[in-house]
Design a protein around this motif. Structure first.
Motif, PDB file in Angstrom:
ATOM      1  N   ASP A 241       2.003  -6.725  -7.298  1.00 32.86           N
ATOM      2  CA  ASP A 241       0.866  -7.019  -6.431  1.00 32.86           C
ATOM      3  C   ASP A 241      -0.454  -6.933  -7.190  1.00 32.86           C
ATOM      4  OD1 ASP A 241       1.236  -4.255  -6.621  1.00 32.86           O
ATOM      5  OD2 ASP A 241       0.176  -3.868  -4.761  1.00 32.86           O
TER       6      ASP A 241
ATOM      7  N   ALA B  20       1.839  -9.006   0.340  1.00 31.27           N
ATOM      8  CA  ALA B  20       0.987 -10.002  -0.307  1.00 31.27           C
ATOM      9  C   ALA B  20       0.328 -10.889   0.743  1.00 31.27           C
ATOM     10  CB  ALA B  20       1.819 -10.858  -1.266  1.00 31.27           C
TER      11      ALA B  20
ATOM     12  N   GLN C 211       3.908  -0.983  -3.232  1.00 31.39           N
ATOM     13  CA  GLN C 211       3.710  -2.415  -3.197  1.00 31.39           C
ATOM     14  C   GLN C 211       3.109  -2.812  -1.852  1.00 31.39           C
ATOM     15  OE1 GLN C 211       4.416  -4.828  -5.636  1.00 31.39           O
ATOM     16  NE2 GLN C 211       4.646  -3.067  -6.972  1.00 31.39           N
TER      17      GLN C 211
ATOM     18  N   SER D 227      -3.064 -10.014  -7.736  1.00 34.31           N
ATOM     19  CA  SER D 227      -4.480  -9.869  -7.419  1.00 34.31           C
ATOM     20  C   SER D 227      -5.355 -10.263  -8.602  1.00 34.31           C
ATOM     21  CB  SER D 227      -4.760  -8.420  -7.010  1.00 34.31           C
ATOM     22  OG  SER D 227      -6.136  -8.210  -6.784  1.00 34.31           O
TER      23      SER D 227
END
Length: 389
Positions: A218, A179, A176, A222
């Protein structure tokens, strides 16, 4: 009838033929090497050195390497934990239950155990069932079968997946990612997530959805962000970098002296100079920050004298002090093509902290530069045009 049947078919895969062949070749190589190494590593008396659920694991590890269900702990933990659960069910309940009921119980308990240990891996269900219906050989080996054959098979297959996926351009393990980290190290969110879709919105929706998704958080975030950008393009039209970039640009070469480059920055009131080679291809960028960093100007006492000493030539052929732009420039700066839509440049400048993006043509030659001011003006004009319409 045809329309009815088509509704039950899955959507066509978006993976290219090359990606499909990459995954298939990876599974072929991974399973072959796993079988050979397991036969070599396991004791000579091992009756089984390869188990069928490895085929299902290979689908995830090589065709879906970004899936949370395909990560190393999910694969190793899921197969081993499920195998141990299956053996335990055979040992403690084998005489009291029929084979179908015993298999169902082992699989159900294995799924529950994988949830608890955070290693959900679909082939784990097959692994639990294998230990139940594997017959006398598997039953006699018991926990040793899981801690030898199953463990060795899975570890070797995961090692092959790490090697193959990274060699073929796929990030694995797919950890991960933070972010949208702020490049300035502050607690503020990056500009592109302050309006519109936010990570906390995704968290709330995922909690409400209350199902396991075969995609990492993630990656899902995205995809949503890229979808928003494409929707923005469709709504406001496509403005390319060539439409807003500055073309008559002051530039430098590798051998431009520091004093000359500094004078260009000051006289033209610039904050950066692109560094080009003789073919006008970008080899770097030099900014005021580069002068401050390499000139040791973090201490503001006597900054005038320090800057003067840094810019002045030493007059000798060999010196530890930087003499030309090429020694202090940032190499391989981010660039965009003249036909790149400006909405693709927004995250690069807003989130990464870049103040300038160098623009190159189809032959990778320098064509211009876009600054934050150019970008703000273009976005303002697009919004103004929409309001007027």
């Amino acid at each position: 009838m045809r329309a009815f049947l088509e509704r039950w078919l899955p959507s066509p895969t978006t993976a290219s033929r090359r990606e499909q062949l990459r995954a298939a070749a990876g599974a072929l190589c991974g399973l072959l090497i796993t079988a050979l190494l397991s036969h070599f590593l396991l004791p000579p008396g091992a009756a089984i050195y390869m188990v069928a659920p490895m085929g299902a694991s290979a689908v995830l590890l090589f065709a879906l390497p970004a899936s949370p269900l395909a990560q190393p702990w999910s694969a190793i933990g899921g197969n081993v934990v499920s195998g141990l659960v299956g053996v335990a069910c055979v040992r403690w309940c084998g005489d009291a239950l029929s084979l179908p009921l015993l298999g169902a119980l082992a699989t159900g308990l294995a799924i529950a155990a994988m949830f608890v240990t955070r290693c959900l891996h679909p082939p784990g269900g097959a692994m639990a069932l294998t230990t139940v219906i594997g017959g006398p050989v598997v039953h006699a080996a018991g926990f040793g079968f899981v801690l030898s054959t199953v463990l060795v098979n899975t570890v070797v297959l995961v090692a092959m997946a790490i090697l193959y996926n990274n060699l073929t351009g796929r990030r694995y393990p797919h950890t991960q990612q933070a972010a949208h980290p702020n490049p300035h190290g502050t607690a503020d969110k990056v500009p592109t997530v302050r309006l519109g879709f936010r990570p906390e919105d995704l968290d709330a929706v995922l909690k409400q959805h209350n199902q396991v998704l075969d995609i990492s958080r993630d990656d899902l975030e995205s995809l949503f962000m890229q979808t928003e950008q494409r929707a923005y393009q469709r709504r406001f039209g496509i403005i390319h970098c060539a439409d807003i970039m500055s073309r008559d640009i002051v530039s430098a070469e590798f051998g431009t002296s520091l004093e000359e480059a500094w004078q260009q920055l000051r006289s033209h009131r610039l904050t950066a100079l692109p560094v080009l080679n003789r073919a006008r291809r970008v080899i770097g960028i030099v900014t005021q920050s580069d002068f401050l960093e390499h000139g040791g100007l973090d201490d503001y006492s006597g900054i005038r004298q320090q800057l003067h000493r840094f810019l002045r030539k030493t007059g000798v052929s060999h010196s530890e002090k930087a003499e030309v732009v090429g020694q202090i420039m940032t190499q391989h700066p981010s660039t965009a093509r003249v036909d790149t839509p400006i909405v693709d440049v927004v995250p690069l400048m807003a989130d990464s902290g870049f103040h300038h993006i160098l623009i190159v043509d189809e032959e990778q030659r320098f064509a211009g530069i876009i600054t934050q001011s150019d970008l703000v003006a273009a976005l303002y004009e697009s919004r103004f045009a929409e309001a007027a319409a």
